[in-house]
Design an enzyme around this catalytic site. Structure first.
Site, PDB file in Angstrom:
ATOM      1  N   LYS A  97       0.836  -1.215   0.000  1.00 39.15           N
ATOM      2  CA  LYS A  97       0.000   0.000   0.000  1.00 39.15           C
ATOM      3  C   LYS A  97       0.867   1.260   0.000  1.00 39.15           C
ATOM      4  O   LYS A  97       0.688   2.149  -0.819  1.00 39.15           O
ATOM      5  CB  LYS A  97      -0.931   0.008   1.229  1.00 39.15           C
ATOM      6  CG  LYS A  97      -1.868  -1.194   1.309  1.00 39.15           C
ATOM      7  CD  LYS A  97      -2.790  -1.119   2.501  1.00 39.15           C
ATOM      8  CE  LYS A  97      -2.086  -1.242   3.838  1.00 39.15           C
ATOM      9  NZ  LYS A  97      -1.489  -2.566   4.142  1.00 39.15           N
ATOM     10  N   ARG A 173     -10.426  -0.157   8.867  1.00 38.57           N
ATOM     11  CA  ARG A 173      -9.930  -1.495   9.166  1.00 38.57           C
ATOM     12  C   ARG A 173     -10.857  -2.297  10.046  1.00 38.57           C
ATOM     13  O   ARG A 173     -10.501  -3.409  10.443  1.00 38.57           O
ATOM     14  CB  ARG A 173      -8.594  -1.386   9.898  1.00 38.57           C
ATOM     15  CG  ARG A 173      -7.458  -1.137   8.964  1.00 38.57           C
ATOM     16  CD  ARG A 173      -6.163  -1.424   9.690  1.00 38.57           C
ATOM     17  NE  ARG A 173      -5.166  -0.578   9.096  1.00 38.57           N
ATOM     18  CZ  ARG A 173      -3.923  -0.936   8.878  1.00 38.57           C
ATOM     19  NH1 ARG A 173      -3.507  -2.116   9.234  1.00 38.57           N
ATOM     20  NH2 ARG A 173      -3.091  -0.122   8.326  1.00 38.57           N
ATOM     21  N   ARG A 208      11.565  -5.738   5.075  1.00 34.95           N
ATOM     22  CA  ARG A 208      11.314  -4.287   4.916  1.00 34.95           C
ATOM     23  C   ARG A 208      12.243  -3.456   5.798  1.00 34.95           C
ATOM     24  O   ARG A 208      12.489  -3.785   6.948  1.00 34.95           O
ATOM     25  CB  ARG A 208       9.870  -3.966   5.284  1.00 34.95           C
ATOM     26  CG  ARG A 208       9.619  -2.465   5.334  1.00 34.95           C
ATOM     27  CD  ARG A 208       8.181  -2.088   5.367  1.00 34.95           C
ATOM     28  NE  ARG A 208       7.400  -2.846   6.322  1.00 34.95           N
ATOM     29  CZ  ARG A 208       6.062  -2.850   6.330  1.00 34.95           C
ATOM     30  NH1 ARG A 208       5.400  -2.143   5.418  1.00 34.95           N
ATOM     31  NH2 ARG A 208       5.404  -3.548   7.208  1.00 34.95           N
ATOM     32  N   ARG A 237      10.851  -1.715  11.351  1.00 31.04           N
ATOM     33  CA  ARG A 237       9.662  -1.390  12.148  1.00 31.04           C
ATOM     34  C   ARG A 237       9.504  -2.398  13.277  1.00 31.04           C
ATOM     35  O   ARG A 237       9.682  -3.599  13.048  1.00 31.04           O
ATOM     36  CB  ARG A 237       8.412  -1.410  11.244  1.00 31.04           C
ATOM     37  CG  ARG A 237       8.067  -0.046  10.726  1.00 31.04           C
ATOM     38  CD  ARG A 237       6.987  -0.055   9.697  1.00 31.04           C
ATOM     39  NE  ARG A 237       5.781  -0.808  10.049  1.00 31.04           N
ATOM     40  CZ  ARG A 237       4.672  -0.803   9.320  1.00 31.04           C
ATOM     41  NH1 ARG A 237       4.620  -0.065   8.220  1.00 31.04           N
ATOM     42  NH2 ARG A 237       3.631  -1.508   9.669  1.00 31.04           N
ATOM     43  N   ARG A 248      -0.947  -9.679  12.633  1.00 31.47           N
ATOM     44  CA  ARG A 248      -1.554  -8.574  11.861  1.00 31.47           C
ATOM     45  C   ARG A 248      -2.361  -9.123  10.692  1.00 31.47           C
ATOM     46  O   ARG A 248      -3.441  -8.629  10.360  1.00 31.47           O
ATOM     47  CB  ARG A 248      -0.453  -7.628  11.351  1.00 31.47           C
ATOM     48  CG  ARG A 248       0.088  -6.713  12.447  1.00 31.47           C
ATOM     49  CD  ARG A 248       1.468  -6.161  12.118  1.00 31.47           C
ATOM     50  NE  ARG A 248       1.495  -5.371  10.898  1.00 31.47           N
ATOM     51  CZ  ARG A 248       2.616  -5.085  10.229  1.00 31.47           C
ATOM     52  NH1 ARG A 248       3.783  -5.525  10.658  1.00 31.47           N
ATOM     53  NH2 ARG A 248       2.566  -4.361   9.147  1.00 31.47           N
TER      54      ARG A 248
END
Ligand code: AP5
Length: 604
Positions: A97, A173, A208, A237, A248
């Site tokens: 995203k 969400r 990431r 992160r 998640r």
């Protein structure tokens, strides 16, 4: 010309503030004040005309409630700049995203509102919100709805988002979040979902890395940093561990269904397991199409028939929530009647606010269609009452008029559908606030009942009858009314034979021209196969000043039904255009309809 009926599917008889880039995730570059909640109220909220509940006792009741003050209820306040793109992007964690949002913002200049970024910025700044959010985020759980919703509302209400359009990333969400936006009438034009297999998602999260200086998103394998210097400063992160990513992902899946069901008609699922430029090319093409359609719609031109656009045009209409179902269930439920009264009222309101003075409302739901044996004069009276009282609430003196008996001697009489109408109007309950006789008066169609103090006129189903023509009476009345609004509710002004049985040809052109001089401010008609009144195939709706919308009725496996938007038209669509839209044929293509729809077009 008098508008003709629609026979193909037969009717029932018819900024200044830059978007928050990932940069804002890091305190050294983040100004918390830029994120502070704004208390400004949303321009999306409109003051809605009040509906006065009424139950039917011979369709006329004694419980009319008059709730609105004169100053409220009638002003339509929908100031969203509807030509700006409104995009929602969704997908599982690490579906790409953020990566796509960067590209979308570069191309379309939308204001990027990422709840993840907003929250990370609050965490970095050590704000109260940030401190609350941190534990949820680090655990890979959703932050409580009220915190996120307040942030999103505040951000969306800022000027730049209204002026440039927005790109909402990571919201909604949960069912509650969807509900919050729906209540505020905030709907995207398009809902983009990035679809990526689970195993790829986990790999993407673990690899990431973020650059705290530029905010750029990297991946150790897929998008490695350009230089060693950048590599050394990259950060991970806290919620990107395998265990947290799995959690998640699970939370995402639990909520996805609810969110999808709300936006299913504007949802575009995209394969996100491809090179990022390939994905972006597809998104770019979709958004460009929506943007073009929005511009066309603004200019009143036909659109590509994109659902998102239809949704946009309709959702920008106050309180419009789609076409109600079970329209063949007679009598119509109170909710259905209420829905249509409100729909008509708002369209009429907008037209009058725009200074239109010669208007007509044509609403052909089964109970308001005199050609069907379920026609109910009481429903028509209720509709007239809702419209008249709302204008009266706004301080207008409204004259409600019905035609009297016409003709001479043995031919004296009136159209059957109007028999007793005047008496019902006089006897019906107009509320306990003394509106009748002051703000609302009952009169006849003609010049003699046009008084100086009248502000507007509502004419109840004026119609020609065999042997008698109402048009002359109408004409003298509208002449006397001058610039004051005259609203015809379900007029039937087509030319009919004269009393001698010979078609009256004298003045016919002028009669037709006069009848056509009334502008449609509301139109609703169900579509059926020829010669039947079951099943409903679709519907056409127009609510001033928006285009005509064509819907197809669809039976769902659950046994429910729904109306799916097919296309919009600047003018009332003709039979060929309706058929083409039903078979999915592009506009301006002169291929003959085939299969079942070809059969339909040949019999209509
Ligand atoms: P948020 O930041 O929104 O996290 P997310 O939805 O889990 O999404 P990500 O940011 O992890 O991934 P992405 O889809 O943006 O992928 P990216 O482009 O980075 O939310 C974080 C947390 O905040 C939540 O867990 C929650 O606690 C809280 N929160 C946020 N919104 C909330 C809300 N509404 N309500 C409650 N709580 C909320 O890409 C991922 C990786 O893949 C990158 O390394 C990238 O380089 C790589 N990549 C991207 N595209 C490709 C491609 N095409 N091919 C190969 N690699 C690619």
């Amino acid at each position: 010309m008098v508008p003709t009926s629609l026979p193909p599917l037969r009717s029932s008889n018819v900024s200044s503030t830059p978007s928050l880039s990932p940069l804002s995730s890091f305190s050294m570059y983040t100004s918390s004040s830029s994120l502070s909640s704004s208390s400004s109220s949303f321009c999306f909220l409109s003051s809605k005309p009040s509906y006065r509940p009424c139950s039917l006792r011979v369709n006329i009741n004694k419980t009319h409630l008059r709730t609105s003050s004169k100053s409220k209820g009638l002003k339509v306040n929908c100031s969203v700049k509807s030509e700006q793109l409104k995009v929602m992007i969704s997908g599982a964690p690490a579906s790409g995203k953020g990566t796509q949002c960067e590209l979308i913002v570069q191309k379309f200049g939308l204001v990027h509102i990422s709840t993840g970024d907003l929250l990370r910025a609050e965490v970095s700044s050590g704000t109260e919100i940030g401190n609350k959010a941190k534990e949820y985020m680090n655990a890979g759980r959703l932050v409580p709805d009220e915190i996120v919703t307040a942030m999103v509302k505040a951000r969306l209400s800022r000027e730049d988002a209204k002026e440039k359009g927005w790109l909402l990333d990571g919201y909604s969400r949960s069912a509650t979040q969807v509900q919050s936006l729906e209540e505020l009438k905030i709907r995207p034009d398009i809902y983009v979902v990035l679809d990526v297999p689970d195993e790829t998602l986990i790999d993407r999260c673990i690899g990431r890395r973020l650059d705290p200086v530029t905010g750029k998103i990297y991946h150790l394998k897929n998008f490695p940093p350009e230089t060693e210097e950048i590599r050394e400063r990259l950060v991970t992160r806290p919620d990107d561990s395998e265990e947290k990513v799995k959690l998640r992902l699970e939370i995402y899946k639990q909520n996805a269904e609810t969110i999808l069901s709300t936006y299913s008609n504007i949802m575009k699922k995209i394969d996100g397991n491809r090179p990022k430029d390939e994905i972006f090319a597809e998104i770019e093409s979709l958004l460009s199409e929506v943007q073009k359609d929005k511009e066309k719609l603004k200019l009143g031109k036909p659109t590509s028939g994109n659902d998102s656009l239809l949704n946009q045009s309709s959702s920008s209409q106050d309180n419009w929530r789609g076409i109600p179902t079970r329209l063949n269930n007679i009598p119509h439920s109170r909710e259905i009647r209420k829905y249509f009264y409100n729909d008509v009222l708002q369209a009429t309101q907008r037209a009058i606010n725009d200074g239109r003075t010669r208007l007509k409302v044509e609403i052909n739901i089964p109970e308001l269609n005199p050609e069907m044996d379920v026609y109910r004069i009481g429903t028509l009276m209720e509709l007239v009452r809702v419209v008249a009282l709302s204008f009266a609430d706004d301080g207008k003196r409204v004259k409600v008029c019905v035609q009297g008996s016409m003709g001479e001697g043995a031919l004296v009489g009136m159209p059957l559908q109007l028999a007793g109408t005047r008496a019902i109007l006089e006897f019906m309950d107009w509320g306990d606030y003394g509106a009748i006789g002051t703000f609302i008066k009952i009169g006849s169609i003609g010049a003699k009942d046009v008084d100086e103090q009248d502000d507007m006129f509502i004419l109840v189903a004026p119609q020609n009858a065999v042997g008698n023509c109402i048009i002359d009476d109408l004409r003298v009345m509208t002449d006397a009314a001058g610039k004051r609004p005259v609203i015809l509710i379900n007029p039937r002004l087509k030319d009919l034979p004269g009393s001698s049985g010979i078609m009256q040809t004298m003045g016919r052109d002028k009669r037709l021209e006069y009848a056509a001089s009334f502008e449609s401010c509301y139109f609703f008609r169900l579509l059926y196969y020829a010669g039947t009144q079951y099943p409903i195939m679709g519907a056409i709706r127009m609510s001033y000043p928006y285009p005509y919308e064509l819907y197809k009725r669809v039976d769902e496996p659950s046994g429910k039904e729904k109306y799916v938007a097919l296309s919009t038209f600047p003018k009332r669509p003709n039979p060929d255009e309706i058929n083409d839209a039903f078979i999915g044929k592009p506009r301006n293509q002169t291929k003959k309809a085939s299969g079942i729809w070809g059969f339909l077009s040949s019999i209509f």
